[in-house]
Design a protein around this motif. Structure first.
Motif, PDB file in Angstrom:
ATOM      1  N   GLY A 209     -10.963 -57.807  39.029  1.00  0.00           N
ATOM      2  CA  GLY A 209     -10.943 -59.003  38.200  1.00  0.00           C
ATOM      3  C   GLY A 209      -9.620 -59.735  38.200  1.00  0.00           C
ATOM      4  O   GLY A 209      -9.269 -60.381  37.197  1.00  0.00           O
ATOM      5  N   GLY A 210      -8.867 -59.671  39.309  1.00  0.00           N
ATOM      6  CA  GLY A 210      -7.589 -60.367  39.384  1.00  0.00           C
ATOM      7  C   GLY A 210      -6.442 -59.669  38.700  1.00  0.00           C
ATOM      8  O   GLY A 210      -5.355 -60.248  38.549  1.00  0.00           O
ATOM      9  N   HIS A 211      -6.649 -58.411  38.275  1.00  0.00           N
ATOM     10  CA  HIS A 211      -5.602 -57.607  37.632  1.00  0.00           C
ATOM     11  C   HIS A 211      -5.393 -56.315  38.419  1.00  0.00           C
ATOM     12  O   HIS A 211      -6.326 -55.815  39.058  1.00  0.00           O
ATOM     13  CB  HIS A 211      -5.992 -57.234  36.193  1.00  0.00           C
ATOM     14  N   ILE A 212      -4.185 -55.770  38.350  1.00  0.00           N
ATOM     15  CA  ILE A 212      -3.940 -54.426  38.869  1.00  0.00           C
ATOM     16  C   ILE A 212      -4.361 -53.429  37.790  1.00  0.00           C
ATOM     17  O   ILE A 212      -3.856 -53.461  36.665  1.00  0.00           O
ATOM     18  CB  ILE A 212      -2.454 -54.235  39.230  1.00  0.00           C
ATOM     19  N   GLN A 213      -5.291 -52.551  38.136  1.00  0.00           N
ATOM     20  CA  GLN A 213      -5.768 -51.548  37.191  1.00  0.00           C
ATOM     21  C   GLN A 213      -4.850 -50.319  37.157  1.00  0.00           C
ATOM     22  O   GLN A 213      -4.606 -49.750  36.105  1.00  0.00           O
ATOM     23  CB  GLN A 213      -7.185 -51.113  37.568  1.00  0.00           C
ATOM     24  N   GLN A 214      -4.369 -49.919  38.337  1.00  0.00           N
ATOM     25  CA  GLN A 214      -3.487 -48.759  38.423  1.00  0.00           C
ATOM     26  C   GLN A 214      -2.894 -48.722  39.817  1.00  0.00           C
ATOM     27  O   GLN A 214      -3.489 -49.183  40.798  1.00  0.00           O
ATOM     28  CB  GLN A 214      -4.253 -47.445  38.152  1.00  0.00           C
ATOM     29  N   GLN A 215      -1.696 -48.153  39.938  1.00  0.00           N
ATOM     30  CA  GLN A 215      -1.088 -47.940  41.238  1.00  0.00           C
ATOM     31  C   GLN A 215      -0.392 -46.585  41.241  1.00  0.00           C
ATOM     32  O   GLN A 215       0.055 -46.086  40.216  1.00  0.00           O
ATOM     33  CB  GLN A 215      -0.105 -49.049  41.576  1.00  0.00           C
ATOM     34  N   GLY A 216      -0.326 -45.970  42.415  1.00  0.00           N
ATOM     35  CA  GLY A 216       0.302 -44.663  42.547  1.00  0.00           C
ATOM     36  C   GLY A 216      -0.140 -44.008  43.838  1.00  0.00           C
ATOM     37  O   GLY A 216      -0.815 -44.617  44.670  1.00  0.00           O
ATOM     38  N   THR A 217       0.239 -42.748  44.033  1.00  0.00           N
ATOM     39  CA  THR A 217      -0.189 -42.029  45.224  1.00  0.00           C
ATOM     40  C   THR A 217      -1.689 -41.749  45.138  1.00  0.00           C
ATOM     41  O   THR A 217      -2.263 -41.739  44.033  1.00  0.00           O
ATOM     42  CB  THR A 217       0.558 -40.702  45.375  1.00  0.00           C
ATOM     43  N   PRO A 218      -2.352 -41.514  46.271  1.00  0.00           N
ATOM     44  CA  PRO A 218      -3.779 -41.175  46.215  1.00  0.00           C
ATOM     45  C   PRO A 218      -4.064 -39.997  45.287  1.00  0.00           C
ATOM     46  O   PRO A 218      -5.044 -40.033  44.528  1.00  0.00           O
ATOM     47  CB  PRO A 218      -4.109 -40.835  47.670  1.00  0.00           C
ATOM     48  N   SER A 219      -3.217 -38.974  45.335  1.00  0.00           N
ATOM     49  CA  SER A 219      -3.430 -37.799  44.483  1.00  0.00           C
ATOM     50  C   SER A 219      -3.317 -38.154  43.003  1.00  0.00           C
ATOM     51  O   SER A 219      -4.130 -37.706  42.186  1.00  0.00           O
ATOM     52  CB  SER A 219      -2.418 -36.709  44.848  1.00  0.00           C
TER      53      SER A 219
END
Length: 362
Positions: A209-219
């Motif tokens: 929806g045009g927002h970053i929900q979460q970011q980080g390593t795959p794990s």
């Protein structure tokens, strides 16, 4: 290799805002994957970094210098498109060397670079062929080779494997992973395929929806999703979600729902008590359910098998738990019969709770 930062990046088409203040920092020599469903804004973000879309608000910085008003040719980037974008009248070698010839690079340097990149990508036997004489996977490798020959500081990939069939997509994904080890560059990769994201990324950025929900390593994202959307998007088969009421009895917190009553592990119970949660969405990944006929009542769940999908060493069971459907991964040799009710132990670390209103992780 520049450090890339997006600061409060906004994109509007007329009165419609499709990106809502994106903040993102990509480290030097990092493979960043933007992933999310169609229409989430990931390709728009990539095209703004490339200079193919104008910035409505906010800024794009490379090594602390704004590039939002620079032409694409001045941004030190190379882009690989979904549809390859090869010149049909040029052979592989000339397609790969196109940017070098534009810069009037000496022919000896061009030949050396093309040979090196072709060897890396397994294209050496095809240098004299035209794109129409190549398979889809070979054409995609040529598109990557053209980007690599340019030797830019940042490579951008816009869903480069989406036109390939499943088997070829898997092969190309492996080739990309190998190439990543030898090419020390910033790479920003857009895909809607969470398996590509999980297998390729140093860091995943989940968008919706045009927002970053979460970011980080795959794990990090797989084990500790920030919300129900991330939990359901990453993982195949996707996470199961069950409505649950939380009840505290004799110092033990239980998640109770239609057809189950499970003891919550200590750390999860403490977070639920701290947030005064009385009802929630319980999340369980299919791989965290283990067939165990003798499992205890408070660490197990009874499921009625509706469908069994054989996929080789593993089978995927679609089961009923009360009025809800639950997916389970088991070894194919496990004896099961359709219509049978089986008991599955639940790994404590595989339990997740989400607020039923905000859908944020508890």
């Amino acid at each position: 290799m520049p450090e890339i930062r997006l600061q409060q990046l906004v994109k509007r088409y007329g009165a419609v805002e499709v990106l809502h203040g994106i903040d993102l920092q990509m480290a030097e020599n990092e493979f960043t994957v933007l992933v999310g469903p169609s229409g989430c804004g990931k390709s728009t973000t990539l095209r703004m970094v490339a200079g193919l879309e104008a910035v409505s608000d906010g800024d794009i910085l490379m090594n602390d210098a704004s590039v939002k008003n620079l032409d694409p040719k001045d941004r030190d980037i190379a882009m690989v498109f979904q549809d390859y974008a090869l010149y049909p009248h040029m052979n592989v070698a000339r397609n790969m060397s196109f940017s070098l010839r534009l810069k009037k690079t000496p022919q000896a340097t061009i030949d050396k670079k093309v040979r090196e990149v072709a060897e890396m990508l397994g294209l050496s036997p095809f240098l004299d062929r035209k794109p129409g004489e190549l398979s889809g996977g070979q054409r995609q490798r040529v598109a990557m080779g053209r980007a690599l020959c340019r030797d830019a500081g940042t490579f951008l990939f816009d869903e480069p494997l989406s036109n390939l069939d499943a088997k070829l997509r898997g092969q190309m994904r492996a080739e990309l992973a190998v190439m990543r080890q030898s090419v020390k560059k910033n790479m920003i990769y857009v895909t809607h395929d969470q398996i590509e994201a999980m297998t390729l990324a140093d860091r995943i950025v989940v968008m919706h929806g045009g927002h970053i929900q979460q970011q980080g390593t795959p794990s990090e994202l797989f084990k500790n999703p920030a919300n129900k959307f991330v939990a359901g998007f990453l993982g195949s088969p996707p996470m199961n979600f069950l409505a649950a009421e939380l009840k505290d009895e004799d110092g033990t917190l239980y998640a109770i729902g239609d057809g189950f009553a499970l003891t919550l592990p200590t750390d999860l119970a403490e977070r639920a008590r701290k947030n005064a949660v009385s009802s929630a969405i319980l999340g369980i990944r299919p791989s965290d359910l283990e067939y165990n006929a003798a499992g205890s009542d408070t660490a197990s769940i009874d499921l009625n098998v509706v469908v069994s999908e054989y996929i080789g060493a593993q089978s995927v069971l679609i089961c009923e738990c009360g009025n809800a459907r639950v997916t389970v991964e088991i070894k194919s040799e496990t004896p099961i019969a359709l219509g049978e009710t089986l008991r599955f132990s639940v790994r404590p670390e595989g339990l997740h709770l989400f607020d039923h209103k905000t859908e944020d992780a508890i």
